[in-house]
Motif scaffolding. Structure first.
Motif, PDB file in Angstrom:
ATOM      1  N   VAL A 175     -97.822   7.229 -64.271  1.00  0.00           N
ATOM      2  CA  VAL A 175     -96.613   7.639 -64.993  1.00  0.00           C
ATOM      3  C   VAL A 175     -95.426   7.680 -64.037  1.00  0.00           C
ATOM      4  CG1 VAL A 175     -95.493   9.552 -66.188  1.00  0.00           C
ATOM      5  CG2 VAL A 175     -97.809   8.892 -66.817  1.00  0.00           C
ATOM      6  N   MET A 196     -90.974  13.876 -65.075  1.00  0.00           N
ATOM      7  CA  MET A 196     -92.209  14.014 -65.854  1.00  0.00           C
ATOM      8  C   MET A 196     -92.315  15.371 -66.537  1.00  0.00           C
ATOM      9  SD  MET A 196     -95.329  12.173 -63.801  1.00  0.00           S
ATOM     10  CE  MET A 196     -95.084  13.059 -62.264  1.00  0.00           C
ATOM     11  N   GLU A 197     -91.752  16.396 -65.907  1.00  0.00           N
ATOM     12  CA  GLU A 197     -91.894  17.751 -66.428  1.00  0.00           C
ATOM     13  C   GLU A 197     -90.862  18.097 -67.493  1.00  0.00           C
ATOM     14  OE1 GLU A 197     -94.587  19.312 -65.552  1.00  0.00           O
ATOM     15  OE2 GLU A 197     -95.030  17.620 -64.229  1.00  0.00           O
ATOM     16  N   GLU A 251     -94.403  13.361 -69.139  1.00  0.00           N
ATOM     17  CA  GLU A 251     -95.672  12.869 -68.601  1.00  0.00           C
ATOM     18  C   GLU A 251     -96.666  12.590 -69.728  1.00  0.00           C
ATOM     19  OE1 GLU A 251     -99.383  14.228 -65.675  1.00  0.00           O
ATOM     20  OE2 GLU A 251     -97.587  15.485 -65.835  1.00  0.00           O
ATOM     21  N   LYS A 274    -101.246  10.491 -63.661  1.00  0.00           N
ATOM     22  CA  LYS A 274    -100.000  11.075 -63.167  1.00  0.00           C
ATOM     23  C   LYS A 274     -99.284  10.101 -62.227  1.00  0.00           C
ATOM     24  CE  LYS A 274     -98.331  15.525 -61.366  1.00  0.00           C
ATOM     25  NZ  LYS A 274     -97.972  16.123 -62.642  1.00  0.00           N
TER      26      LYS A 274
END
Length: 339
Positions: free
Chosen positions: A136, A150-151, A113, A133
């Motif tokens: 993304v 993303m994580e 992210e 967010k």
């Protein structure tokens, strides 16, 4: 008339090397020598040539990451060399870059992210944390990844997935131009095809113009409508890829095309090469830069530099005797067919 997305005129780049001796002057590397180039919107452009010919130097200058020794570079009508750093930063959202190494270009300490959103911070985006967010997540989806990715961190992805992350980072600001420096050379062949298909889909979906820097002719032939061939910092041939690789006019382009392996093809023509030493880029060149390796070279080639001239349908070549090289190639092709 549509404004070109890139206009390069008389571009030169020289690098001063450290002195090797107190009694001799420092050497100079002539990396780019009088490059003239025009890239039209939504017509992806390929730049090919051997390692060390100046491809990546040209890419960095187009992106404003390096300054030329002479000449001008306009992106969408603005000279990125002449404008202020603040103006260049404002323009950054409209042109981005994908680097060769998908792992080395991603910060291993940041999760995806943060990596993908990085250009938004760089251009001073006013989007809120939630808006970033969401953007993304949308961009990751467009390159074939999941919002849940993303994580994750770069080491948790395969090479092809990491390159998709790098492409998402370039895509996040919705640029009209993306410079891709060897974007698939570090990937397996099967993954290369996936990434190239992705780039073509993005070109159609978002109207992006790609500039591909590559030594792989097949990649440029597949992904680009137009291309230029560089040898020792000079463009020796330029035109539509359909013509450039099916009917190469310059002996250097012919040697590149002939060097590509073809399964089941016998009696391929190999461009005539003279067994002489390569020229160095640490000395100013007179005449044709390829004369020392060309089997067709004559005295004129060694003293007079050929200009890049249009010979047919936008196909340009810098060769005094391209008609002779073409005739030789056509004769060799007929002989191969007869055999």
């Amino acid at each position: 008339m549509t404004q070109p997305i890139i206009e390069i005129r008389n571009l030169e780049r020289r690098f001063q090397l450290p002195r090797e001796s107190l009694f001799r002057p420092a050497s100079t590397v002539y990396a780019l020598n009088g490059i003239n180039l025009t890239v039209e919107p939504q017509r992806s452009f390929g730049i090919v040539g051997e390692s060390g010919c100046g491809k990546s130097t040209l890419a960095r200058i187009i992106m404003g990451l390096d300054k030329p020794s002479a000449g001008s570079v306009k992106v969408k009508g603005k000279d990125i060399i002449a404008i202020s750093p603040a103006e260049l930063r404002e323009m950054r959202s409209d042109f981005q870059m994908v680097f060769q190494d998908p792992f080395g270009s991603l910060n291993p300490r940041h999760h995806v992210e943060r990596i993908v959103a990085e250009p938004l911070f760089a251009v001073g985006s006013s989007a809120s944390k939630q808006e970033r967010k969401e953007k993304v997540a949308e961009t990751l989806t467009s390159v074939g990844l999941r919002p849940a990715d993303m994580e994750k961190y770069p080491h948790e992805f395969s090479g092809g997935q990491r390159q998709r992350v790098a492409i998402a980072r370039a895509l996040i600001t919705r640029p009209s131009l993306i410079v891709a420096d060897e974007p698939v050379s570090a990937l397996d062949v099967s993954v290369q095809a996936q990434v190239l298909n992705l780039l073509r889909d993005l070109e159609d979906q978002f109207g992006i113009t790609f500039v591909f820097i590559s030594h792989n002719l097949a990649v440029v032939d597949y992904a680009c409508q137009d291309a230029a061939v560089i040898y020792l910092g000079r463009i020796v041939e330029q035109g539509p890829t359909s013509q450039l690789f099916s009917d190469p006019l310059h002996p250097y382009t012919q040697s590149l095309v002939d060097a590509v392996p073809h399964v089941g093809v016998k009696n391929r023509h190999i461009a005539r090469q003279a067994p002489t030493a390569l020229k160095t880029q640490t000395a100013a060149q007179t005449g044709c830069t390829f004369a020392g390796r060309c089997g067709f070279a004559k005295e004129r080639c060694r003293v007079e530099q050929p200009s890049l001239r249009v010979v047919e349908s936008g196909h340009s070549v810098a060769c005094h005797f391209f008609e002779e090289t073409r005739s030789d190639r056509q004769a060799a092709a007929k002989t191969a067919i007869a055999v």
